[in-house]
Scaffold this motif. Structure first.
Motif, PDB file in Angstrom:
ATOM      1  N   ALA A  48      -6.265   3.886   6.691  1.00 32.27           N
ATOM      2  CA  ALA A  48      -6.828   2.988   5.631  1.00 32.27           C
ATOM      3  C   ALA A  48      -5.753   2.029   5.345  1.00 32.27           C
ATOM      4  N   ALA A  49      -4.274   2.680   5.267  1.00 38.64           N
ATOM      5  CA  ALA A  49      -3.311   1.660   4.962  1.00 38.64           C
ATOM      6  C   ALA A  49      -3.267   0.544   6.142  1.00 38.64           C
ATOM      7  N   VAL A  81       0.468   5.417   0.846  1.00 39.09           N
ATOM      8  CA  VAL A  81      -0.228   6.593   1.192  1.00 39.09           C
ATOM      9  C   VAL A  81       0.710   7.803   0.826  1.00 39.09           C
ATOM     10  N   GLY A 137       0.799  -1.149  -0.068  1.00 38.26           N
ATOM     11  CA  GLY A 137      -0.130  -0.126   0.107  1.00 38.26           C
ATOM     12  C   GLY A 137       0.687   1.206   0.109  1.00 38.26           C
ATOM     13  N   ALA A 192       2.824  -1.389   3.875  1.00 40.27           N
ATOM     14  CA  ALA A 192       2.297  -0.172   3.461  1.00 40.27           C
ATOM     15  C   ALA A 192       3.570   0.831   3.690  1.00 40.27           C
ATOM     16  N   ALA A 244      -5.726  -2.072   5.965  1.00 44.79           N
ATOM     17  CA  ALA A 244      -5.715  -2.752   4.754  1.00 44.79           C
ATOM     18  C   ALA A 244      -4.602  -4.101   5.203  1.00 44.79           C
ATOM     19  N   GLN A 267      -3.192   2.147  -3.631  1.00 41.19           N
ATOM     20  CA  GLN A 267      -2.962   3.621  -3.150  1.00 41.19           C
ATOM     21  C   GLN A 267      -4.270   3.696  -2.032  1.00 41.19           C
ATOM     22  N   TYR A 268      -3.906   4.251  -0.716  1.00 39.04           N
ATOM     23  CA  TYR A 268      -4.819   4.486   0.175  1.00 39.04           C
ATOM     24  C   TYR A 268      -4.647   5.835   0.692  1.00 39.04           C
TER      25      TYR A 268
END
Length: 391
Positions: A90-91, A55, A53, A103, A94, A84-85
């Motif tokens: 959010a990362a 960010v 991921g 990430a 995930a 992509q986050y």
């Protein structure tokens, strides 16, 4: 030599007669290595993949260029994907759910800070469930750190040399300020270069070598308890004959056990452990080290049950720390350092390099360490035995 051969032949016959030699030296390690191989390795495994991921709170040149370089790297071309986050939360979600294996977080203003020579740092989120993604993410972060360091020094040196501030960035880019290219420099196993069937097969072989030798050490203490050892020593033969005879049998069976596991792994899964001469050298060194370590433990044991306990403890502790059960890269950093005090750690390191395609020269140091460990343990065992069983 005749008394030595008689004692050794008697020990081998006893081991074959009660079935322990066949079970512990051949059946158990081959069965476990095969089960591990089918569960985790083998020829039908899908290719390893990793999702990382991103960010990007920066929006500058660095996040895009690093991702582009990673996707152009040959060894990652069919392995790596980026997701992509919008933010760290959010990362993290995930990574926790398994949607991403790791990430990388680029903070706002990162590219501008680096371009001005002020440095910068990125954060990485990893998961134990996806070691390959962690390896790639760490390699990318190392690459970024190298670029940042090189760019920072270049900007400062340019300013000190009198380059106008508004021309520094163009000057640095024209003269180059890049760190090393992105590579998978971590453990070959976690990087997918080594088949797990080979890794766990060699691990089971290394662990069971201790059990195989332990049976001979145990029989030495049993014979002392039953008085057989005293009767043997009363004969006109050197006092060390029964000890060396049993040690030779233990060493020979350990060597056969490891070679049998090696051969079965190759035949069942069609994989290679690397250069045969290099593999045999490491196996020979490990069997020697395991034999001497177990004899040292036997010299300290008072009963056969105590010897069994010592063997069990050392075999499993060495197997755990040395990567025979759990890959070393999955251990905490301080435990990874401890792996190199075990013979399992050295044979695992040597065999992993061979299986990854390295030449026979890579086994020189591991083999010397294994024989060195065995020699030190053997000398200590001889000194202890002179004061104990041989006194």
């Amino acid at each position: 030599m005749r008394p030595l051969l008689v004692v050794g032949g008697r020990e081998l016959a006893a081991r074959l007669r009660d079935g322990t030699a066949l079970l512990v030296a051949v059946v158990a390690p081959i069965v476990l290595a095969t089960l591990f191989g089918f569960a985790l390795g083998g020829d039908d495994d899908p290719p390893l993949t990793a999702t990382i991921g991103i960010v990007d709170d920066d929006g500058g040149q660095f996040p895009a260029s690093v991702q582009r370089e990673a996707l152009q790297t040959e060894e990652l071309r069919d392995v790596l994907t980026f997701a992509q986050y919008p933010d760290e939360a959010a990362a993290q979600a995930a990574v926790d759910s398994g949607a991403a294996g790791a990430a990388i977080l680029f903070p706002a203003g990162f590219s501008d800070s680096v371009g001005e020579g002020n440095g910068g740092s990125v954060n990485v989120i990893e998961s134990d469930e996806s070691p390959l993604a962690g390896v790639v993410a760490r390699s990318m972060v190392d690459r970024i750190s190298s670029l940042v360091e090189a760019r920072t020094y270049a900007v400062r040196a340019s300013l000190e040399a009198g380059v106008p501030g508004d021309q520094v960035q163009e000057f640095v880019e024209a003269n180059g300020a890049a760190g090393p290219s992105l590579t998978l420099a971590d453990d070959p196993v976690s990087g997918g270069q080594v088949d797990l069937a080979m890794y766990y097969g060699s691990g089971m072989a290394a662990m069971f070598a201790f059990f195989v030798v332990g049976a001979s050490a145990r029989s030495l203490l049993v014979e002392r308890r039953l008085g057989t050892l005293s009767r043997i020593r009363a004969a006109p033969i050197p006092g060390w004959t029964p000890v060396v005879g049993k040690m030779m049998v233990g060493f020979g069976l350990a060597l056969v056990s490891m070679c049998a596991t090696w051969l079965s792994s190759v035949l069942i899964f069609g994989i290679t452990w690397g250069d045969p001469l290099g593999v045999f050298t490491l196996i020979l060194g490990h069997a020697f080290a395991a034999t001497m370590i177990i004899m040292l433990l036997a010299s300290r044991a008072q009963t056969d049950s105590q010897a069994d306990g010592y063997t069990l403890a050392v075999a499993f502790v060495f197997a755990f720390l040395g990567g025979s059960i759990v890959p070393v890269y999955n251990l905490p950093d301080f435990l990874q350092s401890l792996s190199l005090i075990t013979p399992n750690g050295w044979i695992s390191a040597g065999l992993t390099e061979l299986a990854a395609g390295a030449g026979i020269g890579t086994v020189v140091v591991p083999a010397l360490v294994l024989f060195g460990i065995g020699s030190v343990a053997g000398v200590l065992a001889a000194l202890r035995l002179r004061k104990g069983l041989l006194s």
